[in-house]
Design an enzyme around this catalytic site. Structure first.
Site, PDB file in Angstrom:
ATOM      1  N   THR A 115      56.260  67.706   8.269  1.00 37.52           N
ATOM      2  CA  THR A 115      57.039  66.600   8.287  1.00 37.52           C
ATOM      3  C   THR A 115      57.526  66.178   6.925  1.00 37.52           C
ATOM      4  OG1 THR A 115      55.578  65.842  10.213  1.00 37.52           O
ATOM      5  CG2 THR A 115      56.702  64.126   8.809  1.00 37.52           C
TER       6      THR A 115
ATOM      7  N   GLU B 253      47.883  67.352  13.596  1.00 39.65           N
ATOM      8  CA  GLU B 253      46.516  66.940  13.148  1.00 39.65           C
ATOM      9  C   GLU B 253      45.316  67.354  13.969  1.00 39.65           C
ATOM     10  OE1 GLU B 253      46.397  65.004  10.671  1.00 39.65           O
ATOM     11  OE2 GLU B 253      48.263  63.848  10.338  1.00 39.65           O
TER      12      GLU B 253
HETATM   13  P1  TGC Z   1      34.427  74.384   8.639  1.00 41.66           P
HETATM   14  O1  TGC Z   1      33.623  75.530   8.360  1.00 41.66           O
HETATM   15  O2  TGC Z   1      34.186  73.764   9.807  1.00 41.66           O
HETATM   16  O3  TGC Z   1      34.799  73.496   7.487  1.00 41.66           O
HETATM   17  C1  TGC Z   1      34.906  73.933   6.144  1.00 41.66           C
HETATM   18  C2  TGC Z   1      34.212  72.785   5.349  1.00 41.66           C
HETATM   19  O4  TGC Z   1      34.805  71.560   5.607  1.00 41.66           O
HETATM   20  C3  TGC Z   1      34.041  70.520   6.040  1.00 41.66           C
HETATM   21  N1  TGC Z   1      34.678  69.667   6.927  1.00 41.66           N
HETATM   22  C4  TGC Z   1      35.090  68.477   6.796  1.00 41.66           C
HETATM   23  N2  TGC Z   1      35.037  67.661   5.697  1.00 41.66           N
HETATM   24  C5  TGC Z   1      35.634  66.301   5.905  1.00 41.66           C
HETATM   25  N3  TGC Z   1      36.378  66.012   7.123  1.00 41.66           N
HETATM   26  C6  TGC Z   1      36.482  66.844   8.098  1.00 41.66           C
HETATM   27  N4  TGC Z   1      37.155  66.298   9.362  1.00 41.66           N
HETATM   28  C7  TGC Z   1      35.721  68.070   7.923  1.00 41.66           C
HETATM   29  N5  TGC Z   1      35.939  69.253   9.107  1.00 41.66           N
HETATM   30  C8  TGC Z   1      34.903  69.985   8.178  1.00 41.66           C
HETATM   31  C9  TGC Z   1      33.130  71.369   6.488  1.00 41.66           C
HETATM   32  O5  TGC Z   1      31.875  70.649   6.420  1.00 41.66           O
HETATM   33  C10 TGC Z   1      32.837  72.387   5.695  1.00 41.66           C
HETATM   34  O6  TGC Z   1      32.069  71.798   4.358  1.00 41.66           O
HETATM   35  P2  TGC Z   1      31.476  73.058   3.576  1.00 41.66           P
HETATM   36  O7  TGC Z   1      30.758  72.000   2.583  1.00 41.66           O
HETATM   37  O8  TGC Z   1      30.248  73.527   4.385  1.00 41.66           O
HETATM   38  O9  TGC Z   1      32.268  74.003   2.875  1.00 41.66           O
HETATM   39  O10 TGC Z   1      35.929  75.081   8.747  1.00 41.66           O
HETATM   40  P3  TGC Z   1      36.691  76.086   9.819  1.00 41.66           P
HETATM   41  O11 TGC Z   1      37.584  77.000   8.890  1.00 41.66           O
HETATM   42  O12 TGC Z   1      35.563  76.713  10.735  1.00 41.66           O
HETATM   43  O13 TGC Z   1      37.933  74.977  10.583  1.00 41.66           O
HETATM   44  C11 TGC Z   1      37.235  74.179  11.531  1.00 41.66           C
HETATM   45  C12 TGC Z   1      38.416  73.447  12.278  1.00 41.66           C
HETATM   46  C13 TGC Z   1      39.039  74.333  13.164  1.00 41.66           C
HETATM   47  C14 TGC Z   1      37.796  72.428  12.980  1.00 41.66           C
HETATM   48  C15 TGC Z   1      39.612  73.101  11.258  1.00 41.66           C
HETATM   49  O14 TGC Z   1      40.052  74.325  10.654  1.00 41.66           O
HETATM   50  C16 TGC Z   1      40.501  71.960  11.956  1.00 41.66           C
HETATM   51  O15 TGC Z   1      40.403  71.063  11.778  1.00 41.66           O
HETATM   52  N6  TGC Z   1      41.697  72.879  12.302  1.00 41.66           N
HETATM   53  C17 TGC Z   1      42.881  71.779  12.586  1.00 41.66           C
HETATM   54  C18 TGC Z   1      43.898  72.194  11.968  1.00 41.66           C
HETATM   55  C19 TGC Z   1      44.508  70.649  11.606  1.00 41.66           C
HETATM   56  O16 TGC Z   1      44.385  69.663  12.113  1.00 41.66           O
HETATM   57  N7  TGC Z   1      45.960  70.848  10.905  1.00 41.66           N
HETATM   58  C20 TGC Z   1      46.615  69.709  10.822  1.00 41.66           C
HETATM   59  C21 TGC Z   1      47.636  70.048   9.693  1.00 41.66           C
HETATM   60  S1  TGC Z   1      48.480  68.721   9.113  1.00 41.66           S
HETATM   61  C22 TGC Z   1      49.233  67.928  10.421  1.00 41.66           C
HETATM   62  O17 TGC Z   1      49.417  68.238  11.401  1.00 41.66           O
HETATM   63  C23 TGC Z   1      50.242  66.993  10.087  1.00 41.66           C
HETATM   64  S2  TGC Z   1      50.931  66.105  11.308  1.00 41.66           S
HETATM   65  C24 TGC Z   1      52.184  65.240  10.559  1.00 41.66           C
HETATM   66  C25 TGC Z   1      52.532  63.832  10.779  1.00 41.66           C
HETATM   67  O18 TGC Z   1      51.618  63.017  11.220  1.00 41.66           O
HETATM   68  O19 TGC Z   1      53.533  63.634  11.137  1.00 41.66           O
HETATM   69  P1  FAD Z   2      48.033  77.127  17.768  1.00 41.38           P
HETATM   70  O1  FAD Z   2      46.966  76.774  16.697  1.00 41.38           O
HETATM   71  O2  FAD Z   2      48.739  78.342  17.733  1.00 41.38           O
HETATM   72  O3  FAD Z   2      47.272  76.593  19.361  1.00 41.38           O
HETATM   73  C1  FAD Z   2      48.123  77.137  20.417  1.00 41.38           C
HETATM   74  C2  FAD Z   2      47.146  76.434  21.566  1.00 41.38           C
HETATM   75  O4  FAD Z   2      45.899  77.364  21.533  1.00 41.38           O
HETATM   76  C3  FAD Z   2      46.969  74.837  21.436  1.00 41.38           C
HETATM   77  O5  FAD Z   2      46.723  74.569  22.662  1.00 41.38           O
HETATM   78  C4  FAD Z   2      45.530  75.137  20.934  1.00 41.38           C
HETATM   79  O6  FAD Z   2      44.662  74.006  21.393  1.00 41.38           O
HETATM   80  C5  FAD Z   2      44.715  76.387  21.527  1.00 41.38           C
HETATM   81  N1  FAD Z   2      43.793  76.810  20.599  1.00 41.38           N
HETATM   82  C6  FAD Z   2      43.868  77.509  19.391  1.00 41.38           C
HETATM   83  N2  FAD Z   2      42.503  77.819  19.157  1.00 41.38           N
HETATM   84  C7  FAD Z   2      41.720  77.488  20.073  1.00 41.38           C
HETATM   85  C8  FAD Z   2      40.474  77.690  20.330  1.00 41.38           C
HETATM   86  N3  FAD Z   2      39.691  77.807  19.285  1.00 41.38           N
HETATM   87  N4  FAD Z   2      40.016  77.227  21.487  1.00 41.38           N
HETATM   88  C9  FAD Z   2      40.627  76.730  22.389  1.00 41.38           C
HETATM   89  N5  FAD Z   2      41.921  76.421  22.262  1.00 41.38           N
HETATM   90  C10 FAD Z   2      42.490  76.945  21.060  1.00 41.38           C
HETATM   91  N6  FAD Z   2      51.420  70.753   9.895  1.00 41.38           N
HETATM   92  C11 FAD Z   2      51.137  70.447   8.330  1.00 41.38           C
HETATM   93  O7  FAD Z   2      50.469  71.190   7.866  1.00 41.38           O
HETATM   94  N7  FAD Z   2      52.053  69.510   7.974  1.00 41.38           N
HETATM   95  C12 FAD Z   2      52.741  68.537   8.563  1.00 41.38           C
HETATM   96  O8  FAD Z   2      53.374  67.666   8.142  1.00 41.38           O
HETATM   97  C13 FAD Z   2      52.813  68.974  10.339  1.00 41.38           C
HETATM   98  N8  FAD Z   2      53.738  68.173  10.885  1.00 41.38           N
HETATM   99  C14 FAD Z   2      53.981  68.335  12.165  1.00 41.38           C
HETATM  100  C15 FAD Z   2      54.880  67.682  12.829  1.00 41.38           C
HETATM  101  C16 FAD Z   2      55.018  68.037  14.076  1.00 41.38           C
HETATM  102  C17 FAD Z   2      56.135  67.284  15.048  1.00 41.38           C
HETATM  103  C18 FAD Z   2      54.434  68.977  14.810  1.00 41.38           C
HETATM  104  C19 FAD Z   2      54.800  69.521  16.295  1.00 41.38           C
HETATM  105  C20 FAD Z   2      53.588  69.875  14.165  1.00 41.38           C
HETATM  106  C21 FAD Z   2      53.187  69.490  12.814  1.00 41.38           C
HETATM  107  N9  FAD Z   2      52.328  70.191  11.981  1.00 41.38           N
HETATM  108  C22 FAD Z   2      52.167  70.148  10.556  1.00 41.38           C
HETATM  109  C23 FAD Z   2      51.506  71.389  12.512  1.00 41.38           C
HETATM  110  C24 FAD Z   2      50.450  71.035  13.605  1.00 41.38           C
HETATM  111  O9  FAD Z   2      49.294  70.602  12.623  1.00 41.38           O
HETATM  112  C25 FAD Z   2      50.154  72.409  14.240  1.00 41.38           C
HETATM  113  O10 FAD Z   2      51.218  72.337  15.344  1.00 41.38           O
HETATM  114  C26 FAD Z   2      48.715  72.269  15.015  1.00 41.38           C
HETATM  115  O11 FAD Z   2      47.765  72.070  13.919  1.00 41.38           O
HETATM  116  C27 FAD Z   2      48.665  73.351  15.929  1.00 41.38           C
HETATM  117  O12 FAD Z   2      48.825  74.605  15.172  1.00 41.38           O
HETATM  118  P2  FAD Z   2      49.939  75.484  16.228  1.00 41.38           P
HETATM  119  O13 FAD Z   2      51.043  74.752  16.829  1.00 41.38           O
HETATM  120  O14 FAD Z   2      50.023  76.772  15.396  1.00 41.38           O
HETATM  121  O15 FAD Z   2      49.041  75.984  17.499  1.00 41.38           O
END
Ligand code: TGC
Ligand code: FAD
Length: 388
Positions: A168, A367
């Site tokens: 974003t 997120e």
């Molecule tokens: P994992 O081993 O579970 O955790 C690593 C370390 O992090 C700690 N931790 C957290 N700490 C604070 N807050 C949280 N929510 C935390 N979640 C985990 C955890 O305790 C551990 O700490 P330590 O001390 O043991 O090292 O890590 P993992 O690699 O197994 O991942 C877990 C998983 C899948 C839940 C994580 O990777 C995840 O949340 N994946 C989703 C990725 C995601 O949310 N991406 C977002 C990208 S940014 C975005 O989308 C912006 S949208 C922009 C907009 O709003 O326009």
């Molecule tokens: P994938 O991780 O490839 O997932 C594909 C599908 O598989 C999903 O349905 C998912 O739920 C499923 N899946 C994956 N793993 C599992 C599992 N273990 N078990 C069951 N199902 C699973 N990212 C940033 O870093 N910064 C930003 O500012 C940002 N802005 C964004 C803005 C927009 C409009 C959009 C659409 C996305 C943005 N993102 C940003 C990225 C966003 O965080 C990712 O799209 C999101 O984390 C999912 O990753 P992916 O799209 O690669 O899907």
């Protein structure tokens, strides 16, 4: 102009302080006067209404809960209420605020040096500078731990190579907070616009978040000063901690999108006549309206209690995951249901419903997808991780 009044079946209004209501009403007026009149046009043209950014800064909508550096220092409930209002306007407007405040200013504030804070926080708070957050990569979305972007130390510099996807505001940002793998694990780096080797490209062709900029970032031997590393951000945990802030804002914001759709459907159903009566009189329409109102009310209560916990320093990541997961799924289902009630008009941008519906598809994905939050809660309940 008549101020928008929300559905409030459980009297949440009575639980708010005068200051919380005042902040909510100020943002509500801003959305009514300055967002809603321009949002459809920007959505059609595929661009963010940049002219509202300085005004958002004036209203304290960037880094609102932080103190000092020109930030508003308001509590989490007031901030949440503001996010509901912004997303009633458009998810892209709420996102602008969540990214700038939760994903750029919060990590600089929490993990940065005094110099980094002085350099960036006041300008970001005023909206004079824009930030972006680069975590996701083309091959690593839900699993950012696998990231390939690398930062290698070379004297007083780090050299970055890699790519970030779906970022974003990436191509308009003055500063990108980029997460990269180093010899000491994943760390966060501030990369300034114009740094040689750093380029950003707009992602076109989106059917969702059209009134928001989304970009791809590329780093090719991009050399940045070692002083641009956030020294307190150690490991992926720091990025996930920042995500808590933005996920919190989504838990509240999604209610705003749902409210916009609910009220559009309620008003429409009272005016639209079929079979010689308003469609609101049909049981099947009422069932839909009741479902929406009940789910919105549950989401409001969840967000409200989460906000109070956050202000007491007791909000756990699992609670934030539950609120993000539930409230976004609720909002998307509400938008789809509202779309149905509007019939053919539901697909037209004469009404806000289809825009919110398409936006919410992204909100459900970013997120942390709905599935990832489900598994985070599943892990909390069972003690077993479904990720490994
Ligand atoms: P994992 O081993 O579970 O955790 C690593 C370390 O992090 C700690 N931790 C957290 N700490 C604070 N807050 C949280 N929510 C935390 N979640 C985990 C955890 O305790 C551990 O700490 P330590 O001390 O043991 O090292 O890590 P993992 O690699 O197994 O991942 C877990 C998983 C899948 C839940 C994580 O990777 C995840 O949340 N994946 C989703 C990725 C995601 O949310 N991406 C977002 C990208 S940014 C975005 O989308 C912006 S949208 C922009 C907009 O709003 O326009
Ligand atoms: P994938 O991780 O490839 O997932 C594909 C599908 O598989 C999903 O349905 C998912 O739920 C499923 N899946 C994956 N793993 C599992 C599992 N273990 N078990 C069951 N199902 C699973 N990212 C940033 O870093 N910064 C930003 O500012 C940002 N802005 C964004 C803005 C927009 C409009 C959009 C659409 C996305 C943005 N993102 C940003 C990225 C966003 O965080 C990712 O799209 C999101 O984390 C999912 O990753 P992916 O799209 O690669 O899907």
């Amino acid at each position: 102009m008549k101020r928008f009044e929300h559905l409030d079946l459980y009297g949440i209004e009575n639980l708010l302080s005068p200051e919380e209501k005042m902040i909510r009403d100020t943002v509500r007026d801003f959305v009514d006067r300055e967002v809603l009149p321009v949002i459809e046009e920007h959505h059609r043209e595929g661009r963010f209404p940049m002219h509202i950014v300085p005004r958002m800064g004036e209203l304290g909508l960037f880094g609102s809960t932080l103190t000092g550096y020109g930030c508003a220092g308001i509590n989490s409930v007031a901030y949440g209420l503001a996010m509901t209002e912004l997303e009633r306007g458009d998810s892209g407007v709420r996102s602008f605020s969540s990214v700038q405040g939760g994903l750029v200013m919060y990590p600089i504030y929490t993990f940065g040096t005094d110099e980094q804070k002085e350099r960036w926080l006041p300008r970001l708070a005023r909206g004079e500078a824009v930030g972006c957050f680069g975590l996701t990569e083309p091959d690593f979305g839900s699993n950012p731990a696998g990231m390939r972007t690398r930062a290698v130390r070379d004297g007083d510099s780090y050299v970055l190579n890699g790519a970030k996807m779906w970022i974003t505001n990436g191509h308009i940002a003055d500063v990108a907070l980029v997460w990269a793998r180093t010899e000491e694990g994943i760390q966060g780096f501030l990369v300034e616009k114009g740094t040689p080797g750093f380029s950003a490209r707009e992602i076109k062709g989106k059917f969702s978040f059209r009134a928001s900029f989304t970009s791809e970032l590329s780093f090719e031997d991009c050399r940045i000063p070692a002083a641009n590393r956030l020294p307190g951000a150690k490991g992926l945990k720091a990025a996930l901690q920042s995500l808590n802030q933005a996920r919190y804002s989504i838990a509240w914001g999604s209610i705003g999108a749902a409210l916009a759709c609910f009220h559009a459907a309620l008003d429409y159903s009272k005016e639209r006549v079929q079979f010689d009566r308003p469609i609101a009189g049909f049981q099947l329409i009422q069932e839909k309206l009741v479902w929406m109102a009940t789910e919105i009310t549950k989401a409001q209560l969840l967000a409200y209690q989460l906000g109070r916990l956050k202000d007491q320093g007791r909000a756990e990541p699992v609670q934030i995951s539950m609120a993000k997961m539930n409230n976004v799924a609720m909002a998307l289902e509400t938008a789809r249901t509202a779309r149905e009630i509007l019939g053919a008009n539901g697909i037209s941008d004469e009404y806000p419903v289809i825009r919110h519906m398409c936006n919410l598809e992204s909100v459900k994905t970013y997120e942390g997808t709905h599935q990832i939050h489900t598994l985070i809660i599943g892990q909390h309940l069972t003690g077993l991780s479904a990720f490994q």
